[in-house]
Motif scaffolding. Structure first.
Motif, PDB file in Angstrom:
ATOM      1  N   TRP A   1      -9.571 -46.104 -25.099  1.00 26.31           N
ATOM      2  CA  TRP A   1      -8.842 -45.095 -25.866  1.00 26.31           C
ATOM      3  C   TRP A   1      -7.378 -44.725 -25.611  1.00 26.31           C
ATOM      4  O   TRP A   1      -6.618 -44.401 -26.771  1.00 26.31           O
ATOM      5  CB  TRP A   1      -9.648 -43.589 -25.593  1.00 26.31           C
ATOM      6  CG  TRP A   1     -11.097 -43.820 -25.521  1.00 26.31           C
ATOM      7  CD1 TRP A   1     -11.887 -43.452 -24.479  1.00 26.31           C
ATOM      8  CD2 TRP A   1     -12.140 -44.253 -26.618  1.00 26.31           C
ATOM      9  NE1 TRP A   1     -13.565 -43.399 -24.675  1.00 26.31           N
ATOM     10  CE2 TRP A   1     -13.551 -44.253 -25.821  1.00 26.31           C
ATOM     11  CE3 TRP A   1     -11.863 -44.657 -27.790  1.00 26.31           C
ATOM     12  CZ2 TRP A   1     -14.440 -44.616 -26.642  1.00 26.31           C
ATOM     13  CZ3 TRP A   1     -13.130 -45.025 -28.454  1.00 26.31           C
ATOM     14  CH2 TRP A   1     -14.348 -45.101 -28.043  1.00 26.31           C
ATOM     15  N   LEU A   2      -6.891 -45.024 -24.553  1.00 24.55           N
ATOM     16  CA  LEU A   2      -5.771 -44.922 -24.245  1.00 24.55           C
ATOM     17  C   LEU A   2      -4.963 -46.100 -24.880  1.00 24.55           C
ATOM     18  O   LEU A   2      -3.932 -46.040 -25.293  1.00 24.55           O
ATOM     19  CB  LEU A   2      -5.241 -44.824 -22.811  1.00 24.55           C
ATOM     20  CG  LEU A   2      -5.975 -43.792 -22.076  1.00 24.55           C
ATOM     21  CD1 LEU A   2      -5.508 -43.573 -20.735  1.00 24.55           C
ATOM     22  CD2 LEU A   2      -5.482 -42.293 -22.907  1.00 24.55           C
TER      23      LEU A   2
ATOM     24  N   ALA B   1     -16.895 -40.630 -25.273  1.00 29.34           N
ATOM     25  CA  ALA B   1     -16.719 -40.350 -26.574  1.00 29.34           C
ATOM     26  C   ALA B   1     -17.914 -40.119 -27.434  1.00 29.34           C
ATOM     27  O   ALA B   1     -18.071 -40.451 -28.593  1.00 29.34           O
ATOM     28  CB  ALA B   1     -15.588 -41.178 -27.217  1.00 29.34           C
ATOM     29  N   LYS B   2     -18.946 -39.508 -26.805  1.00 28.77           N
ATOM     30  CA  LYS B   2     -20.108 -39.055 -27.581  1.00 28.77           C
ATOM     31  C   LYS B   2     -20.070 -37.494 -27.956  1.00 28.77           C
ATOM     32  O   LYS B   2     -19.847 -36.784 -26.844  1.00 28.77           O
ATOM     33  CB  LYS B   2     -21.447 -39.254 -26.815  1.00 28.77           C
ATOM     34  CG  LYS B   2     -21.619 -40.880 -26.376  1.00 28.77           C
ATOM     35  CD  LYS B   2     -22.933 -41.155 -25.799  1.00 28.77           C
ATOM     36  CE  LYS B   2     -22.771 -40.621 -24.371  1.00 28.77           C
ATOM     37  NZ  LYS B   2     -24.234 -40.941 -23.584  1.00 28.77           N
TER      38      LYS B   2
ATOM     39  N   GLN C   1     -25.854 -36.377 -34.820  1.00 25.96           N
ATOM     40  CA  GLN C   1     -24.776 -36.270 -33.951  1.00 25.96           C
ATOM     41  C   GLN C   1     -23.660 -37.192 -34.133  1.00 25.96           C
ATOM     42  O   GLN C   1     -23.673 -37.680 -35.231  1.00 25.96           O
ATOM     43  CB  GLN C   1     -25.447 -36.279 -32.316  1.00 25.96           C
ATOM     44  CG  GLN C   1     -26.759 -35.743 -32.172  1.00 25.96           C
ATOM     45  CD  GLN C   1     -26.585 -34.261 -32.223  1.00 25.96           C
ATOM     46  OE1 GLN C   1     -25.912 -33.768 -31.374  1.00 25.96           O
ATOM     47  NE2 GLN C   1     -27.116 -33.688 -33.125  1.00 25.96           N
ATOM     48  N   ALA C   2     -22.685 -37.398 -33.336  1.00 29.09           N
ATOM     49  CA  ALA C   2     -21.353 -37.718 -33.845  1.00 29.09           C
ATOM     50  C   ALA C   2     -20.717 -38.717 -32.721  1.00 29.09           C
ATOM     51  O   ALA C   2     -20.951 -38.232 -31.423  1.00 29.09           O
ATOM     52  CB  ALA C   2     -20.554 -37.111 -34.396  1.00 29.09           C
ATOM     53  N   GLN C   3     -20.016 -39.766 -32.896  1.00 32.17           N
ATOM     54  CA  GLN C   3     -19.203 -40.626 -31.989  1.00 32.17           C
ATOM     55  C   GLN C   3     -17.898 -40.641 -32.735  1.00 32.17           C
ATOM     56  O   GLN C   3     -17.929 -41.094 -33.887  1.00 32.17           O
ATOM     57  CB  GLN C   3     -19.694 -41.562 -31.468  1.00 32.17           C
ATOM     58  CG  GLN C   3     -20.435 -42.880 -32.762  1.00 32.17           C
ATOM     59  CD  GLN C   3     -21.099 -43.814 -32.204  1.00 32.17           C
ATOM     60  OE1 GLN C   3     -21.790 -43.694 -31.134  1.00 32.17           O
ATOM     61  NE2 GLN C   3     -21.539 -44.899 -32.860  1.00 32.17           N
ATOM     62  N   PHE C   4     -16.787 -40.607 -31.941  1.00 31.15           N
ATOM     63  CA  PHE C   4     -15.406 -40.968 -32.373  1.00 31.15           C
ATOM     64  C   PHE C   4     -14.355 -41.327 -31.209  1.00 31.15           C
ATOM     65  O   PHE C   4     -14.822 -41.708 -30.247  1.00 31.15           O
ATOM     66  CB  PHE C   4     -14.973 -39.497 -33.049  1.00 31.15           C
ATOM     67  CG  PHE C   4     -14.765 -38.355 -32.284  1.00 31.15           C
ATOM     68  CD1 PHE C   4     -13.627 -37.531 -32.399  1.00 31.15           C
ATOM     69  CD2 PHE C   4     -15.629 -38.368 -30.914  1.00 31.15           C
ATOM     70  CE1 PHE C   4     -13.543 -36.535 -31.552  1.00 31.15           C
ATOM     71  CE2 PHE C   4     -15.175 -37.363 -30.052  1.00 31.15           C
ATOM     72  CZ  PHE C   4     -14.328 -36.480 -30.272  1.00 31.15           C
ATOM     73  N   HIS C   5     -13.124 -41.666 -31.877  1.00 28.13           N
ATOM     74  CA  HIS C   5     -12.140 -42.011 -31.002  1.00 28.13           C
ATOM     75  C   HIS C   5     -11.407 -40.497 -30.515  1.00 28.13           C
ATOM     76  O   HIS C   5     -10.744 -40.082 -31.093  1.00 28.13           O
ATOM     77  CB  HIS C   5     -11.093 -42.831 -31.806  1.00 28.13           C
ATOM     78  CG  HIS C   5     -10.346 -43.400 -30.972  1.00 28.13           C
ATOM     79  ND1 HIS C   5      -9.294 -42.840 -30.247  1.00 28.13           N
ATOM     80  CD2 HIS C   5      -9.752 -44.865 -30.779  1.00 28.13           C
ATOM     81  CE1 HIS C   5      -8.474 -43.565 -29.227  1.00 28.13           C
ATOM     82  NE2 HIS C   5      -8.811 -44.953 -29.701  1.00 28.13           N
ATOM     83  N   PRO C   6     -11.678 -40.274 -29.270  1.00 26.94           N
ATOM     84  CA  PRO C   6     -11.114 -38.747 -28.900  1.00 26.94           C
ATOM     85  C   PRO C   6      -9.770 -38.809 -28.953  1.00 26.94           C
ATOM     86  O   PRO C   6      -9.338 -37.664 -29.232  1.00 26.94           O
ATOM     87  CB  PRO C   6     -11.912 -38.550 -27.461  1.00 26.94           C
ATOM     88  CG  PRO C   6     -12.032 -40.186 -27.022  1.00 26.94           C
ATOM     89  CD  PRO C   6     -12.314 -41.028 -28.124  1.00 26.94           C
TER      90      PRO C   6
END
Length: 509
Positions: free
Chosen positions: A13-14, A75-76, A177-182
């Motif tokens: 993510w970083l 990131a869930k 539900q969802a997942q993403f790039h926080p």
């Protein structure tokens, strides 16, 4: 499992988020309506909600925005938190479980609304969440969880088939539900916060708080921030007047990630309490690939052979997903409350203007967004149906969870006393290999000595500046860690993670 030639990198993510707009520390003293301490999911969500309500808000972040715990998450974004609902039904009653499910589900919907409203490019995907077990003896437990989650209002069901490449005895499934790039999500939120008049300051560590009208914060650079209201969203509270450290247990968890063929990657989000936890999901990657993210091997900071744990987790991932090319590995840190429910609300019984958000137990994304809405409503004088569920001042649930409370305090006491025994601190600096660290006694003091890759030794105090426990060395992450409350320091004593607000003092060898 194949390894990349270029080596294994840190948080995905970083690495893959834009750098973000520069946010230097304040040049002098400030005066705002609300000061939010912490620029992770809880802090930025709270600040954004307050700015949207027309409040004058400043975010004070010790490091970089969304680069701490939030930048190292899996990131869930889900309301299915392993096996929480049957527990809540028994300890808080059906209404407590219902409020928990509703508040967490509304947080997911809120994130989806903001992604659409602000046009955030954060690889948002809707997905089903699963809690599974391979041991048939846990099927009854899973069935009870599915029933409790469904009664709490989630679209939950017990299933025996999943898309995992191995059989399971059973699983709880919750759709929607969802997942993403926080980090992409939060940097976009921070940009919109600025457009609405809010301010953000990075590299600004808050080291003091005086409650009053107004409250006064002190930064490590000597600046003062006056605020009508203060939100402490530092993951682990950096101020101890509420004694919340007695109700929080820190744990670290390892993450390995790598690419797999798109048709082999699971699209759901999976977790099992077995084997010290195993969590599996995948994220978009491109070129016919997806990034497989595997989490597990949780341990108390400063108490484990982390390299061995990384190797065990990597082997598990490779064994279960043949063809995995490992590209990244990192670790995250969570705080578990003694009664399994986050602490969100007034900092302590006497607080009139200071709020806290902590104890998310590994579910900080939905919890942080929930906290942002809850605290912004409380600060505005609005009633919230589930405020009592999360209130940090609650006593009854803590009494009922007394065994967890006493176990945590016993562990802290054991480290405070046991880690000082001569047999534990008997290493010699000259015996350290490059990359190693050890606590030794020098001149009657406990010193944390590190040998860098060139063979140079450096020493700092081994006494954590939070509450005085001795730190231990994590070779895999090259960090000194406090096993009592989770503070982490670089080899030269710089703070990597609170609750400590002061670095380790340097020592002469």
């Amino acid at each position: 499992m194949k390894q990349t030639e270029s080596g294994i990198r840190g948080s995905y993510w970083l690495e893959t988020a834009p750098p973000g707009e520069p946010a230097p520390p304040p040049s002098g003293d400030l005066s705002v309506e609300v000061a939010v301490i912490g620029g992770g999911i809880a802090g930025l969500s709270t600040a954004w909600e307050l700015v949207r309500q027309g409040r004058e808000v400043a975010v004070l972040e010790a490091g970089r925005l969304a680069a701490g715990v939030t930048g190292h998450t899996t990131a869930k974004l889900t309301a299915l938190h392993t096996l929480v609902y049957d527990h809540l039904r028994r300890t808080r009653g059906p209404e407590g479980a219902r409020l928990y499910a509703r508040s967490q589900s509304e947080a997911i919907r809120r994130a989806a609304e903001l992604v659409a409203e602000l046009g955030i490019d954060c690889a948002w995907e809707e997905a089903a969440a699963y809690t599974y077990a391979r041991n048939p003896e846990r099927v009854a437990e899973l069935r009870a969880e599915a029933l409790a989650a469904r009664e709490a209002g989630l679209p939950a069901e017990f299933v025996t088939e999943t898309e995992l490449p191995f059989p399971v005895a059973g699983a709880v499934r919750v759709t929607g539900q969802a997942q993403f790039h926080p980090r992409k999500y939060l940097l976009a939120l921070a940009d919109d916060l600025r457009r609405r008049g809010g301010t953000v300051y990075e590299g600004t560590r808050v080291v003091g708080l005086t409650e009053g009208e107004p409250c006064v914060l002190e930064t490590d650079a000597g600046a003062s921030v006056r605020a009508e209201k203060v939100v402490v969203a530092t993951h682990y509270p950096v101020f101890d007047r509420a004694l919340l450290f007695t109700r929080l247990s820190p744990r670290r968890e390892l993450v390995v990630a790598g690419t797999v063929d798109e048709d082999l990657a699971p699209r759901g989000m999976y977790i099992t309490p077995e084997q010290g936890t195993r969590s599996v999901r995948s994220a978009p990657y491109g070129d016919g690939k997806r990034l497989l993210i595997v989490t597990g091997e949780h341990f108390t900071p400063g108490t484990a052979d982390v390299e061995e744990r990384f190797a065990r987790l990597s082997a598990w991932a490779g064994d279960h997903f043949p063809g995995l090319t490992l590209t990244h590995r990192w670790a995250t840190q969570d705080n578990d409350s003694t009664d399994s429910v986050p602490l969100v609300g007034p900092l302590h019984p006497g607080s009139r203007h200071v709020y806290v958000a902590t104890g998310f137990g590994g579910w900080g994304l939905s919890g942080g967004i929930m906290a942002g809405r809850l605290i912004s409503d409380l600060a505005g004088g609005r009633e919230v149906e589930w405020a009592g569920l999360y209130d940090p001042r609650r006593v009854g649930p803590v009494v009922r969870e007394g065994a967890s409370f006493l176990k945590h305090q016993a562990q802290v006491a054991r480290h405070f006393v046991g880690d000082r025994l001569p047999s534990v601190t008997g290493a010699r600096p000259q015996d350290l290999a490059p990359g190693d660290g050890a606590v030794v006694r020098l001149g009657g003091h406990h010193c944390a000595v590190h040998c860098d890759e060139s063979g140079r030794l450096q020493a700092v105090s081994a006494v954590c500046t939070h509450l005085g426990c001795l730190v231990a060395f994590n070779r895999a992450e090259q960090a000194w860690e406090c096993p009592c409350h989770g503070s982490r320091f670089a080899p030269d004593g710089r703070i990597l993670q609170g609750p400590a607000v002061k670095p380790l003092d340097k020592r002469e060898l």
